[in-house]
Design an enzyme around this catalytic site. Structure first.
Site, mmCIF file in Angstrom:
data_model
loop_
_atom_site.group_PDB
_atom_site.id
_atom_site.type_symbol
_atom_site.label_atom_id
_atom_site.label_comp_id
_atom_site.label_asym_id
_atom_site.label_seq_id
_atom_site.Cartn_x
_atom_site.Cartn_y
_atom_site.Cartn_z
ATOM 1 C CB CYS A 42 -0.824 -0.083 1.332
ATOM 2 S SG CYS A 42 -1.836 1.625 1.704
ATOM 3 C CB CYS A 50 1.058 1.205 4.563
ATOM 4 S SG CYS A 50 -0.615 0.372 5.092
ATOM 5 C CG HIS A 61 -4.131 -1.387 4.500
ATOM 6 N ND1 HIS A 61 -3.636 -0.330 3.455
ATOM 7 C CD2 HIS A 61 -4.834 -2.241 3.908
ATOM 8 C CE1 HIS A 61 -4.028 -0.862 2.350
ATOM 9 N NE2 HIS A 61 -4.749 -2.014 2.582
ATOM 10 C CG ASN A 110 -14.403 8.939 -4.154
ATOM 11 O OD1 ASN A 110 -15.616 9.390 -4.161
ATOM 12 N ND2 ASN A 110 -13.387 9.350 -5.294
ATOM 13 C CB SER A 122 -6.921 3.927 -6.684
ATOM 14 O OG SER A 122 -6.817 4.953 -5.742
ATOM 15 C CG HIS A 125 -4.286 3.350 4.408
ATOM 16 N ND1 HIS A 125 -3.467 2.846 4.637
ATOM 17 C CD2 HIS A 125 -4.494 4.199 5.255
ATOM 18 C CE1 HIS A 125 -2.667 3.108 5.797
ATOM 19 N NE2 HIS A 125 -3.524 4.114 5.964
ATOM 20 C CG HIS A 139 -7.185 7.748 1.152
ATOM 21 N ND1 HIS A 139 -7.341 6.681 0.730
ATOM 22 C CD2 HIS A 139 -7.125 8.430 0.074
ATOM 23 C CE1 HIS A 139 -7.780 6.304 -0.408
ATOM 24 N NE2 HIS A 139 -7.623 7.714 -0.972
ATOM 25 C CD GLN A 160 -8.676 12.042 -3.729
ATOM 26 O OE1 GLN A 160 -7.863 12.780 -4.879
ATOM 27 N NE2 GLN A 160 -9.256 10.955 -4.140
HETATM 28 ZN ZN ZN Z 1 -2.313 1.187 3.743
#
Ligand code: ZN
Ligand code: ZN
Ligand code: ZN
Length: 338
Positions: free
Chosen positions: A50, A53, A113, A153, A161, A164, A166, A168
């Site tokens: 990833c 990570c 993750h 998303n 994509s 993990h 997160h 934007q």
């Molecule tokens: Zn990750």
């Protein structure tokens, strides 16, 4: 008076000033469309492959620090670039283009993750809220930046994509379409009624109660009367604040709390880590006070009837107007019951 549990009707969205078609009688029709593959297997706490990570390398060989809370960096494949010079092209008012300077960032919620918002501790989510505020303030201070869009998303179904957790943060020079639309509607409402559109809507929903899903001291989650996605919700600040930087400490913790409770409800709906697009709508950072703006978030999840059957916005929706089958009231009732 028509029966909005049975009769086809359209509902007005005062924020976008557009209509949505509601066809409640169609909920019983047999489904023969696409069935998505079942949910992906559980994710590990750390994935050596990833790029988000801690300690792993990203595009171009940059290595992530061994971060222990949140982590923010400029997107390696940014859609916008800060050094873009301002320029405009106009050919007979038919071919119009403008350059768009901007900054795109990625914010990891946690080093873990596999830790989604629904499973994070409120205290750790509060750290994420603080990071959102810091990013909003930092980007707002840049004279090139007039709007900061924070969005997540979640899930492969929404095109994420990387699993993990997160979000934007895209910030740019012009005011994006949806923001311009909602801003014009809130401004017009304020001029016509001498009050805030969402403050008035909130009061109405608090007395009706049938579309409310979650609530705490400072926030309310509801399925809006004009929802397009089957289980679409809005998370609305109870106090009239134009942007995230106006929130008190208690309201920031309240936001962490309601996000956790709202996403946990979503996960329980079809017993799957629920996919969605989520994002803030708030005051542009163009120097105006924008008292017309009332801070809120939108959750637009695609799932319709199970972990594998999603709604598509195609055909009539693309060419004419959005349409839904289950009513927002029954969607809210199902989410509330979980
Ligand atoms: Zn990750
Ligand atoms: Zn308001
Ligand atoms: Zn909005």
């Amino acid at each position: 008076m028509f029966d909005w549990k049975q009769d086809p009707h359209r509902r007005y969205n005062p924020l976008s000033r557009e209509w949505v078609l509601v066809s409640p009688h169609r909920t019983q029709r047999p489904w023969q469309g696409q069935v998505e593959k079942t949910a992906p297997p559980a994710q590990p706490e750390y994935d050596p492959e990833c790029y988000l990570c801690p300690g792993n390398s990203r595009a171009g060989g940059v290595r992530n620090p061994n971060y222990t809370t949140t982590f923010v960096f400029d997107n390696d494949f940014a859609a916008l670039k800060p050094a873009t010079p301002l320029d405009r092209f106009d050919r007979d008012g038919l071919l119009i283009a403008e350059t768009e300077p901007g900054i795109c960032r990625v914010l990891c919620f946690s080093p873990k993750h596999n830790l989604t918002i629904a499973n994070m501790e409120v205290a750790d989510l509060r750290t994420v809220v603080d990071a959102w505020v810091a990013q909003y303030q930092e980007l707002a201070a840049n004279p090139l930046i007039n709007y900061v869009q924070i969005f997540e998303n979640r899930g492969a179904m929404m095109g994420a994509s990387n699993p993990h957790p997160h979000c934007q943060i895209w910030s740019n020079h012009s005011i994006p379409n949806q923001i311009a639309k909602e801003q014009a509607a809130q401004l017009a409402w304020r001029e016509e009624h001498g009050a805030c559109l969402l403050c008035q809507y909130l009061a109405l929903e608090e007395s009706a109660r049938d579309r409310i899903v979650e609530e705490n001291e400072s926030w309310l989650t509801l399925v809006p009367f004009w929802a397009v996605w089957p289980f679409e919700t809005m998370v609305i600040a109870k106090r009239h604040v134009p942007s995230i930087d106006y929130l008190t400490g208690a309201e920031r913790t309240g936001l962490a709390d309601i996000l956790k409770r709202t996403t946990a409800r979503y996960d329980r709906l079809f017993d799957v880590s629920f996919p969605y697009s989520m994002g803030f709508h708030q005051r542009p950072t163009d120097g105006g006070t924008h008292e017309e703006w009332h801070l809120h978030l939108h959750f637009d999840p695609p799932l319709l009837r199970s972990a594998t059957v999603r709604k598509f916005l195609v055909g009539y929706e693309m060419l004419a107007m959005p349409q839904r089958d289950i009513t927002p009231e029954s969607a809210a009732e199902r989410l509330r019951a979980l």
